[in-house]
Design an enzyme around this catalytic site. Sequence first.
Site, PDB file in Angstrom:
ATOM      1  N   PRO A  32     -48.134 -15.385 -31.826  1.00 29.14           N
ATOM      2  CA  PRO A  32     -49.459 -14.796 -31.596  1.00 29.14           C
ATOM      3  C   PRO A  32     -49.703 -14.578 -30.107  1.00 29.14           C
ATOM      4  O   PRO A  32     -49.475 -15.473 -29.302  1.00 29.14           O
ATOM      5  CB  PRO A  32     -50.431 -15.815 -32.186  1.00 29.14           C
ATOM      6  CG  PRO A  32     -49.638 -17.014 -32.561  1.00 29.14           C
ATOM      7  CD  PRO A  32     -48.195 -16.704 -32.431  1.00 29.14           C
ATOM      8  N   GLU A  33     -50.112 -13.373 -29.755  1.00 29.53           N
ATOM      9  CA  GLU A  33     -50.455 -13.060 -28.370  1.00 29.53           C
ATOM     10  C   GLU A  33     -51.981 -12.996 -28.252  1.00 29.53           C
ATOM     11  O   GLU A  33     -52.682 -13.310 -29.201  1.00 29.53           O
ATOM     12  CB  GLU A  33     -49.795 -11.731 -27.958  1.00 29.53           C
ATOM     13  CG  GLU A  33     -48.273 -11.760 -28.128  1.00 29.53           C
ATOM     14  CD  GLU A  33     -47.593 -10.452 -27.701  1.00 29.53           C
ATOM     15  OE1 GLU A  33     -48.112  -9.762 -26.815  1.00 29.53           O
ATOM     16  OE2 GLU A  33     -46.526 -10.133 -28.271  1.00 29.53           O
ATOM     17  N   LYS A  42     -53.002 -17.792 -24.466  1.00 24.60           N
ATOM     18  CA  LYS A  42     -52.698 -17.854 -25.897  1.00 24.60           C
ATOM     19  C   LYS A  42     -53.095 -19.205 -26.485  1.00 24.60           C
ATOM     20  O   LYS A  42     -52.615 -19.605 -27.539  1.00 24.60           O
ATOM     21  CB  LYS A  42     -51.201 -17.607 -26.120  1.00 24.60           C
ATOM     22  CG  LYS A  42     -50.691 -16.308 -25.504  1.00 24.60           C
ATOM     23  CD  LYS A  42     -49.181 -16.188 -25.674  1.00 24.60           C
ATOM     24  CE  LYS A  42     -48.608 -15.099 -24.794  1.00 24.60           C
ATOM     25  NZ  LYS A  42     -47.147 -15.060 -24.826  1.00 24.60           N
ATOM     26  N   ARG A  80     -35.770 -10.482 -23.279  1.00 25.11           N
ATOM     27  CA  ARG A  80     -36.462 -10.124 -24.519  1.00 25.11           C
ATOM     28  C   ARG A  80     -36.044  -8.733 -24.991  1.00 25.11           C
ATOM     29  O   ARG A  80     -35.775  -7.840 -24.179  1.00 25.11           O
ATOM     30  CB  ARG A  80     -37.992 -10.124 -24.294  1.00 25.11           C
ATOM     31  CG  ARG A  80     -38.542 -11.393 -23.675  1.00 25.11           C
ATOM     32  CD  ARG A  80     -38.386 -12.611 -24.579  1.00 25.11           C
ATOM     33  NE  ARG A  80     -39.067 -12.437 -25.847  1.00 25.11           N
ATOM     34  CZ  ARG A  80     -40.360 -12.706 -26.058  1.00 25.11           C
ATOM     35  NH1 ARG A  80     -41.099 -13.175 -25.074  1.00 25.11           N
ATOM     36  NH2 ARG A  80     -40.901 -12.526 -27.240  1.00 25.11           N
TER      37      ARG A  80
END
Length: 271
Positions: free
Chosen positions: A2-3, A58, A260
Amino acid sequence: MPELPEVTVISEDVRTLAAGRKVVRAEIFRENVSNAGVEGFRERLVGSTLRDVRRRGKIILLDFGDVVGVVHLVISGRVLRLPAWRDPDKIHTAVIEFEDGLVLAFTKLWLGYFDLYEPEHVDEHPLISHLGPDPFTEAFSVQYLAGVFGRKASVKGLLLDQSVVSGLGNIYVDEVLFAASVHPTRKADTLTREEIESIHTATREILSQAIGLRGTTFDSYHDAFGEVGKFQHQLKIFARVGEPCRVCGTKIEKSRVAGRGTHVCPTCQPL
Ligand SMILES: [Zn+2]
Protein backbone atom coordinates in the site's frame (compact mmCIF):
# COMPACT_ATOMS: atom_id res chain seq x y z
CA MET A 1 2.57 -2.60 -0.97
CA PRO A 2 0.00 0.00 0.00
CA GLU A 3 1.28 3.44 -0.97
CA LEU A 4 0.02 6.87 0.06
CA PRO A 5 -3.42 6.63 -1.63
CA GLU A 6 -4.19 3.18 -0.24
CA VAL A 7 -3.01 4.08 3.27
CA THR A 8 -5.07 7.28 3.08
CA VAL A 9 -8.21 5.32 2.15
CA ILE A 10 -7.65 2.71 4.86
CA SER A 11 -6.98 5.42 7.47
CA GLU A 12 -10.20 7.23 6.53
CA ASP A 13 -12.15 3.97 6.60
CA VAL A 14 -10.87 3.13 10.06
CA ARG A 15 -11.79 6.63 11.22
CA THR A 16 -15.30 6.21 9.76
CA LEU A 17 -15.73 2.82 11.40
CA ALA A 18 -14.12 3.25 14.77
CA ALA A 19 -13.47 6.88 15.77
CA GLY A 20 -15.28 7.74 18.98
CA ARG A 21 -15.51 4.10 20.03
CA LYS A 22 -13.96 2.60 23.12
CA VAL A 23 -11.68 -0.44 22.91
CA VAL A 24 -13.05 -3.45 24.80
CA ARG A 25 -10.48 -6.04 23.72
CA ALA A 26 -7.02 -5.81 22.13
CA GLU A 27 -4.63 -8.66 21.43
CA ILE A 28 -1.55 -9.29 19.31
CA PHE A 29 -0.33 -12.61 17.94
CA ARG A 30 3.15 -12.50 19.39
CA GLU A 31 5.12 -10.53 21.91
CA ASN A 32 7.23 -8.79 19.28
CA VAL A 33 4.42 -7.50 17.04
CA SER A 34 4.42 -4.40 19.22
CA ASN A 35 6.96 -2.62 21.38
CA ALA A 36 4.34 -2.84 24.13
CA GLY A 37 4.31 -6.66 24.15
CA VAL A 38 1.17 -8.79 24.51
CA GLU A 39 0.32 -7.60 28.00
CA GLY A 40 1.21 -3.97 27.42
CA PHE A 41 -0.78 -3.88 24.19
CA ARG A 42 -3.87 -5.10 26.01
CA GLU A 43 -3.38 -2.89 29.06
CA ARG A 44 -2.70 0.31 27.19
CA LEU A 45 -5.52 0.00 24.67
CA VAL A 46 -8.45 -1.57 26.51
CA GLY A 47 -10.64 1.20 27.93
CA SER A 48 -9.22 3.92 25.69
CA THR A 49 -11.21 5.59 22.92
CA LEU A 50 -10.02 5.98 19.35
CA ARG A 51 -10.06 9.73 18.82
CA ASP A 52 -8.74 10.09 15.31
CA VAL A 53 -6.81 8.33 12.57
CA ARG A 54 -4.05 10.04 10.64
CA ARG A 55 -1.40 9.09 8.13
CA ARG A 56 2.32 9.81 7.96
CA GLY A 57 3.86 8.60 4.72
CA LYS A 58 2.69 5.00 4.48
CA ILE A 59 2.16 4.74 8.24
CA ILE A 60 -1.27 4.73 9.90
CA LEU A 61 -1.48 6.60 13.20
CA LEU A 62 -4.29 5.56 15.54
CA ASP A 63 -4.78 8.31 18.09
CA PHE A 64 -6.04 6.90 21.37
CA GLY A 65 -5.36 10.10 23.34
CA ASP A 66 -2.48 9.28 25.68
CA VAL A 67 -1.17 6.55 23.38
CA VAL A 68 -0.77 6.38 19.61
CA GLY A 69 -0.78 3.19 17.55
CA VAL A 70 1.88 3.30 14.82
CA VAL A 71 0.85 0.78 12.16
CA HIS A 72 2.80 -0.19 9.07
CA LEU A 73 0.96 -2.51 6.67
CA VAL A 74 4.18 -3.44 4.83
CA ILE A 75 3.67 -5.67 1.77
CA SER A 76 0.20 -7.14 1.83
CA GLY A 77 -1.21 -6.06 5.16
CA ARG A 78 -4.85 -5.08 5.39
CA VAL A 79 -7.35 -3.83 7.89
CA LEU A 80 -10.24 -6.28 7.94
CA ARG A 81 -13.60 -5.88 9.55
CA LEU A 82 -14.41 -9.21 11.18
CA PRO A 83 -17.94 -10.45 11.91
CA ALA A 84 -16.95 -11.40 15.46
CA TRP A 85 -13.97 -11.58 17.80
CA ARG A 86 -11.24 -14.03 16.92
CA ASP A 87 -7.95 -14.57 18.64
CA PRO A 88 -4.99 -13.20 16.72
CA ASP A 89 -2.92 -15.60 14.61
CA LYS A 90 -0.21 -15.43 11.96
CA ILE A 91 -2.58 -13.74 9.50
CA HIS A 92 -4.69 -11.66 11.89
CA THR A 93 -1.64 -10.25 13.60
CA ALA A 94 -3.44 -7.74 15.81
CA VAL A 95 -7.15 -7.77 16.63
CA ILE A 96 -9.06 -4.95 18.33
CA GLU A 97 -12.67 -5.07 19.42
CA PHE A 98 -14.45 -1.77 19.90
CA GLU A 99 -17.71 -1.24 21.74
CA ASP A 100 -20.88 -2.24 19.87
CA GLY A 101 -19.19 -5.31 18.43
CA LEU A 102 -16.91 -3.70 15.85
CA VAL A 103 -13.87 -5.97 15.38
CA LEU A 104 -10.90 -4.86 13.27
CA ALA A 105 -8.00 -7.13 12.39
CA PHE A 106 -4.67 -5.73 11.21
CA THR A 107 -3.32 -8.52 9.02
CA LYS A 108 0.13 -9.77 8.08
CA LEU A 109 2.05 -7.19 10.07
CA TRP A 110 5.73 -7.73 10.48
CA LEU A 111 7.47 -7.71 13.80
CA GLY A 112 7.10 -4.46 15.64
CA TYR A 113 4.65 -2.96 13.19
CA PHE A 114 1.89 -2.12 15.62
CA ASP A 115 3.88 -0.09 18.07
CA LEU A 116 2.39 2.04 20.82
CA TYR A 117 4.00 5.42 21.44
CA GLU A 118 3.34 8.40 23.63
CA PRO A 119 1.94 11.19 21.43
CA GLU A 120 4.94 13.43 22.07
CA HIS A 121 7.36 10.70 20.95
CA VAL A 122 5.65 9.58 17.72
CA ASP A 123 8.06 11.64 15.63
CA GLU A 124 10.94 9.61 17.09
CA HIS A 125 9.56 6.30 15.78
CA PRO A 126 12.19 4.78 13.44
CA LEU A 127 9.64 4.52 10.61
CA ILE A 128 8.68 8.19 11.01
CA SER A 129 11.75 10.09 12.18
CA HIS A 130 13.41 10.12 8.74
CA LEU A 131 10.31 10.79 6.63
CA GLY A 132 10.51 13.59 4.11
CA PRO A 133 7.59 15.96 3.51
CA ASP A 134 4.17 14.65 2.61
CA PRO A 135 3.27 15.47 -1.02
CA PHE A 136 0.16 17.37 0.11
CA THR A 137 1.93 19.68 2.53
CA GLU A 138 3.36 23.12 1.81
CA ALA A 139 6.84 21.79 2.59
CA PHE A 140 6.63 19.74 -0.60
CA SER A 141 7.21 22.70 -2.91
CA VAL A 142 8.86 22.99 -6.32
CA GLN A 143 11.68 24.78 -4.53
CA TYR A 144 12.09 21.87 -2.14
CA LEU A 145 12.16 19.34 -4.97
CA ALA A 146 14.69 21.38 -6.90
CA GLY A 147 16.89 21.28 -3.78
CA VAL A 148 16.72 17.52 -3.21
CA PHE A 149 17.14 16.89 -6.94
CA GLY A 150 20.53 18.56 -6.92
CA ARG A 151 22.21 15.15 -6.85
CA LYS A 152 23.49 12.66 -9.39
CA ALA A 153 21.08 9.92 -8.24
CA SER A 154 18.32 8.71 -10.58
CA VAL A 155 15.09 10.65 -10.28
CA LYS A 156 13.19 7.41 -9.66
CA GLY A 157 15.50 6.39 -6.82
CA LEU A 158 15.04 9.77 -5.16
CA LEU A 159 11.24 9.74 -5.47
CA LEU A 160 11.15 6.26 -3.91
CA ASP A 161 13.33 7.44 -1.03
CA GLN A 162 10.94 8.06 1.88
CA SER A 163 13.34 10.63 3.35
CA VAL A 164 12.99 12.73 0.18
CA VAL A 165 9.21 12.55 -0.12
CA SER A 166 6.99 10.31 1.98
CA GLY A 167 4.30 8.01 0.67
CA LEU A 168 5.36 7.26 -2.91
CA GLY A 169 6.12 3.71 -4.00
CA ASN A 170 6.86 1.90 -7.23
CA ILE A 171 3.44 2.19 -8.89
CA TYR A 172 2.91 5.91 -8.41
CA VAL A 173 6.50 6.90 -9.16
CA ASP A 174 6.25 5.21 -12.58
CA GLU A 175 2.94 6.97 -13.23
CA VAL A 176 4.28 10.36 -12.09
CA LEU A 177 7.39 10.14 -14.27
CA PHE A 178 5.34 9.10 -17.29
CA ALA A 179 2.94 12.01 -16.74
CA ALA A 180 5.92 14.36 -16.46
CA SER A 181 7.61 12.85 -19.58
CA VAL A 182 10.77 12.16 -17.58
CA HIS A 183 12.81 8.97 -17.97
CA PRO A 184 13.20 7.20 -14.59
CA THR A 185 16.99 6.82 -14.97
CA ARG A 186 17.55 10.54 -15.56
CA LYS A 187 20.08 11.91 -13.12
CA ALA A 188 18.10 14.28 -10.93
CA ASP A 189 20.64 17.08 -11.28
CA THR A 190 20.03 17.21 -15.05
CA LEU A 191 16.32 17.99 -14.73
CA THR A 192 15.11 21.35 -15.97
CA ARG A 193 12.94 23.62 -13.86
CA GLU A 194 9.98 22.78 -16.13
CA GLU A 195 10.52 19.06 -15.61
CA ILE A 196 10.71 19.49 -11.85
CA GLU A 197 7.47 21.50 -11.96
CA SER A 198 5.84 18.74 -14.03
CA ILE A 199 6.92 16.10 -11.52
CA HIS A 200 5.60 18.22 -8.66
CA THR A 201 2.22 18.77 -10.33
CA ALA A 202 1.88 15.16 -11.48
CA THR A 203 2.66 13.85 -7.99
CA ARG A 204 -0.24 15.71 -6.42
CA GLU A 205 -2.63 15.11 -9.32
CA ILE A 206 -2.04 11.39 -9.61
CA LEU A 207 -2.14 10.77 -5.87
CA SER A 208 -5.37 12.80 -5.61
CA GLN A 209 -6.98 10.85 -8.45
CA ALA A 210 -5.90 7.57 -6.90
CA ILE A 211 -7.35 8.55 -3.52
CA GLY A 212 -10.58 9.56 -5.30
CA LEU A 213 -10.76 6.11 -6.88
CA ARG A 214 -9.90 4.48 -3.54
CA GLY A 215 -6.46 3.19 -4.48
CA THR A 216 -4.91 0.63 -6.79
CA THR A 217 -5.53 -3.11 -6.39
CA PHE A 218 -3.29 -5.63 -8.08
CA ASP A 219 -3.39 -8.47 -5.62
CA SER A 220 -3.79 -7.84 -1.96
CA TYR A 221 -4.97 -4.31 -1.41
CA HIS A 222 -8.53 -3.90 -0.17
CA ASP A 223 -9.98 -1.03 1.81
CA ALA A 224 -11.25 -1.55 5.35
CA PHE A 225 -14.69 -2.35 3.96
CA GLY A 226 -13.21 -5.23 1.94
CA GLU A 227 -13.59 -3.46 -1.41
CA VAL A 228 -10.89 -3.24 -4.09
CA GLY A 229 -9.61 0.09 -5.42
CA LYS A 230 -10.32 1.33 -8.94
CA PHE A 231 -7.23 3.28 -9.92
CA GLN A 232 -5.63 0.23 -11.60
CA HIS A 233 -7.96 0.95 -14.55
CA GLN A 234 -6.45 4.44 -14.87
CA LEU A 235 -2.81 3.40 -14.84
CA LYS A 236 -1.09 4.68 -17.97
CA ILE A 237 2.21 2.85 -17.70
CA PHE A 238 2.58 0.61 -14.65
CA ALA A 239 2.12 -3.12 -15.39
CA ARG A 240 1.52 -2.41 -19.11
CA VAL A 241 4.81 -3.79 -20.49
CA GLY A 242 4.48 -4.71 -24.19
CA GLU A 243 1.21 -2.80 -24.54
CA PRO A 244 0.92 0.36 -26.65
CA CYS A 245 1.46 3.71 -24.90
CA ARG A 246 -1.89 5.43 -24.49
CA VAL A 247 -0.38 8.70 -25.73
CA CYS A 248 1.80 7.68 -28.71
CA GLY A 249 1.28 3.97 -29.35
CA THR A 250 4.92 2.95 -28.74
CA LYS A 251 5.36 -0.37 -26.92
CA ILE A 252 5.92 0.14 -23.22
CA GLU A 253 9.22 -1.27 -21.97
CA LYS A 254 10.20 -2.64 -18.61
CA SER A 255 13.61 -2.57 -16.96
CA ARG A 256 15.11 -2.34 -13.51
CA VAL A 257 15.77 1.08 -12.02
CA ALA A 258 16.68 1.66 -8.39
CA GLY A 259 16.19 -2.08 -7.86
CA ARG A 260 12.55 -1.97 -8.92
CA GLY A 261 10.65 -3.11 -12.03
CA THR A 262 10.20 0.11 -14.00
CA HIS A 263 7.89 0.94 -16.88
CA VAL A 264 8.84 3.44 -19.56
CA CYS A 265 7.52 4.70 -22.89
CA PRO A 266 10.77 5.29 -24.81
CA THR A 267 9.06 7.90 -27.00
CA CYS A 268 7.23 9.93 -24.34
CA GLN A 269 10.12 9.64 -21.85
CA PRO A 270 13.27 10.01 -23.98
CA LEU A 271 16.65 9.81 -22.29
ZN1 LIG B 1 4.31 7.19 -25.40
